[in-house]
Scaffold this motif. Structure first.
Motif, PDB file in Angstrom:
ATOM      1  N   ASP A 137       0.808  -1.235   0.000  1.00 13.22           N
ATOM      2  CA  ASP A 137       0.000   0.000   0.000  1.00 13.22           C
ATOM      3  C   ASP A 137       0.844   1.289   0.000  1.00 13.22           C
ATOM      4  OD1 ASP A 137      -1.314  -2.282   0.975  1.00 13.22           O
ATOM      5  OD2 ASP A 137      -2.882  -1.079   1.905  1.00 13.22           O
ATOM      6  N   GLN A 139      -0.980   4.529  -0.591  1.00 14.43           N
ATOM      7  CA  GLN A 139      -2.176   5.030   0.113  1.00 14.43           C
ATOM      8  C   GLN A 139      -2.189   6.449   0.672  1.00 14.43           C
ATOM      9  OE1 GLN A 139      -4.055   1.991   2.444  1.00 14.43           O
ATOM     10  NE2 GLN A 139      -5.435   3.418   3.428  1.00 14.43           N
ATOM     11  N   ASP A 168      -4.604  -0.395  -2.774  1.00 12.41           N
ATOM     12  CA  ASP A 168      -4.527   0.811  -1.938  1.00 12.41           C
ATOM     13  C   ASP A 168      -3.398   1.731  -2.420  1.00 12.41           C
ATOM     14  OD1 ASP A 168      -6.668  -0.171  -0.561  1.00 12.41           O
ATOM     15  OD2 ASP A 168      -5.698  -0.187   1.410  1.00 12.41           O
ATOM     16  N   HIS A 317      -0.394  -3.079   6.223  1.00  8.64           N
ATOM     17  CA  HIS A 317       0.486  -1.962   6.613  1.00  8.64           C
ATOM     18  C   HIS A 317       1.578  -2.388   7.595  1.00  8.64           C
ATOM     19  CE1 HIS A 317      -1.916   1.268   4.614  1.00  8.64           C
ATOM     20  NE2 HIS A 317      -2.772   0.264   4.609  1.00  8.64           N
TER      21      HIS A 317
HETATM   22 FE   LIG Z   1      -4.340  -0.069   3.030  1.00 11.62          FE
END
Ligand SMILES: [Fe+2]
Length: 444
Positions: A137, A139, A168, A317
């Motif tokens: 990600d 993001q 993401d 994450h």
């Molecule tokens: Fe995410």
């Protein structure tokens, strides 16, 4: 006094040339196609629609006269309503009939408003060594902080065959400015190295009226991924073959069971020894409350049956990897598909409730991965955004087609400390549960 007057006059008179007009092509992206040895697709957008939008392509040459041999291809145009009002025009051009392993140069736009010429190389039609970059990600703070990661990865692996994004890419699915930041962060790299992108939950918006998830209105116009997945999930569920390996993108946000038979068929028909997958939600999550049993129940048995090498994921994450041991009672630890989770942007979750069966764990580290693929060996390397090796492993194939897993010890202080802390937290929690005789319930 006189000097300052002259300076002031000069400032008033100065009229910088505009660097942008409403017809200037921006957000230019080179897309992965189903057969990158023969074709290439480019997408871009403008504020105003010119009369004749097109792409041009020629064999790249040091002789600047190569441009006179360029072939023109008309662009397909679509309009996207911008959430703040108004609309933008998106374009797509497909260059077909290309020669394998050949350097081409292309540009897009319209008469008087063309992009620069961009060089790229088509894939080999036969198996051949290559590498690619994989990002978890991005993001949040994509322009401000993710830019460091994609730029560093390009410095370290400028000849990567493609860059793969495991969902993401941005935070709010229909935020035009966030997509602008994503394109800004990668700049011209997005036009020169093909992109492979699978959507994450942040690329989906909840349509409350229809009570269903809808992919970002920007996804399909921006990412002209192959359209060979299940009907209705064009450009998010797809596959392509690249120099002796099959790559599969699963859309882990919607219609999970609908994609199961397609996954099996796509792996069964793989003419190559190697297969990779990408999807946003992990089959094995780093934390219990983030578990995705529906996805695991639907797809894991097939992933195992067809010996997929690596499933490249995001969503958590944090950093983690796990290979599921195979053999009698799972005793063969040096086998099985490797499931990886990574993160490239600055938003981080804690490993507090991490699954300690993970072979590696890490947190609070912006990362990119370089994966080197040959027919004999796959080497996976995770790097920090500052360029230190963070984790690595290798895979080879056993005679029966299963994966042989070879661990690589990387003494990354940052990662080892995170792993130690996560395991200590787990032990402390277990002791706590034991002494109280019951599991404490926590909210997130
Ligand atoms: Fe995410």
């Amino acid at each position: 006094m006189l000097t300052s007057l002259i300076v002031a006059a000069a400032l008033v008179q100065a009229k910088p040339q505009p660097e942008w007009t409403p017809e200037t092509p921006v957000r230019i992206l080179l897309n992965m196609t189903a057969d990158a040895s023969k074709s290439a697709k480019v997408t871009w957008r403008t504020a105003n629609t010119p009369e004749k939008p097109l792409g041009q392509i020629a064999l790249a040459s040091p002789d600047p006269r190569f441009t006179k041999d360029a072939k023109s291809v008309d662009a397909k145009v679509s309009a996207v309503e911008l959430p703040a009002g108004g609309q933008a025009s998106y374009y797509e051009v497909e260059f077909t009939g290309l020669q394998p392993e050949t350097l081409y140069s292309y540009r897009v736009g319209s008469e008087g408003n063309f992009s620069e010429w961009v060089d790229f190389k088509t894939a080999s039609a036969a198996p051949k060594d290559f590498s690619f970059v994989y990002f978890g990600d991005a993001q949040n703070d994509v322009k401000s902080m993710w830019s460091r990661v994609i730029r560093k990865s390009f410095r370290e692996q400028p000849n990567a065959a493609f860059m793969l994004h495991a969902g993401d890419l941005i935070n709010l699915p229909n935020a035009d400015n966030e997509w602008g930041d994503w394109f800004y962060a990668g700049g011209w790299i997005h036009g020169a190295i093909p992109t492979v992108a699978t959507p994450g939950n942040h690329e989906y918006a909840n349509n409350k009226e229809k009570q269903q998830l809808e992919i970002s209105r920007f996804w399909k116009p921006q990412f002209a991924m192959p359209e060979n997945g299940i009907a209705g999930l064009e450009r998010s569920n797809f596959y392509f073959d690249y120099q002796g390996a099959r790559f599969i993108s699963m859309d882990s946000n919607v219609r999970i069971e609908d994609q199961t038979a397609w996954l099996e068929q796509t792996l069964k028909s793989n003419p190559h020894k190697l297969a990779f997958m990408t999807q946003h939600h992990p089959v094995y999550s780093t934390a219990g409350e983030r578990d995705n049993p529906k996805i695991r129940n639907a797809w894991e048995a097939i992933i195992k049956k067809y010996n997929v090498a690596i499933v490249l994921q995001g969503h958590d994450h944090t950093y983690a990897r796990y290979n599921v041991p195979t053999g009698i009672q799972g005793h063969d630890k040096n086998s099985g598909t490797v499931y990886t989770v990574s993160v490239s942007g600055p938003k981080m979750y804690m490993l507090g409730k991490a699954k300690t069966y993970m072979n590696r764990l890490g947190e609070f580290t912006q990362l990119y991965q370089i994966i080197k693929v040959s027919q004999k060996k796959v080497r996976y390397e995770a790097y920090t955004s500052t360029g230190e090796l963070y984790d690595a492993f290798e895979l080879t194939k056993n005679a029966n087609g299963t994966n042989k897993f070879i661990d690589v010890k990387v003494n990354s202080k940052q990662r080892l400390e995170a792993e130690k802390a996560a395991r200590a937290a787990k032990l402390a929690k277990a002791a706590d549960v034991h002494s109280h005789g019951t599991k404490k319930h926590r909210h997130n």
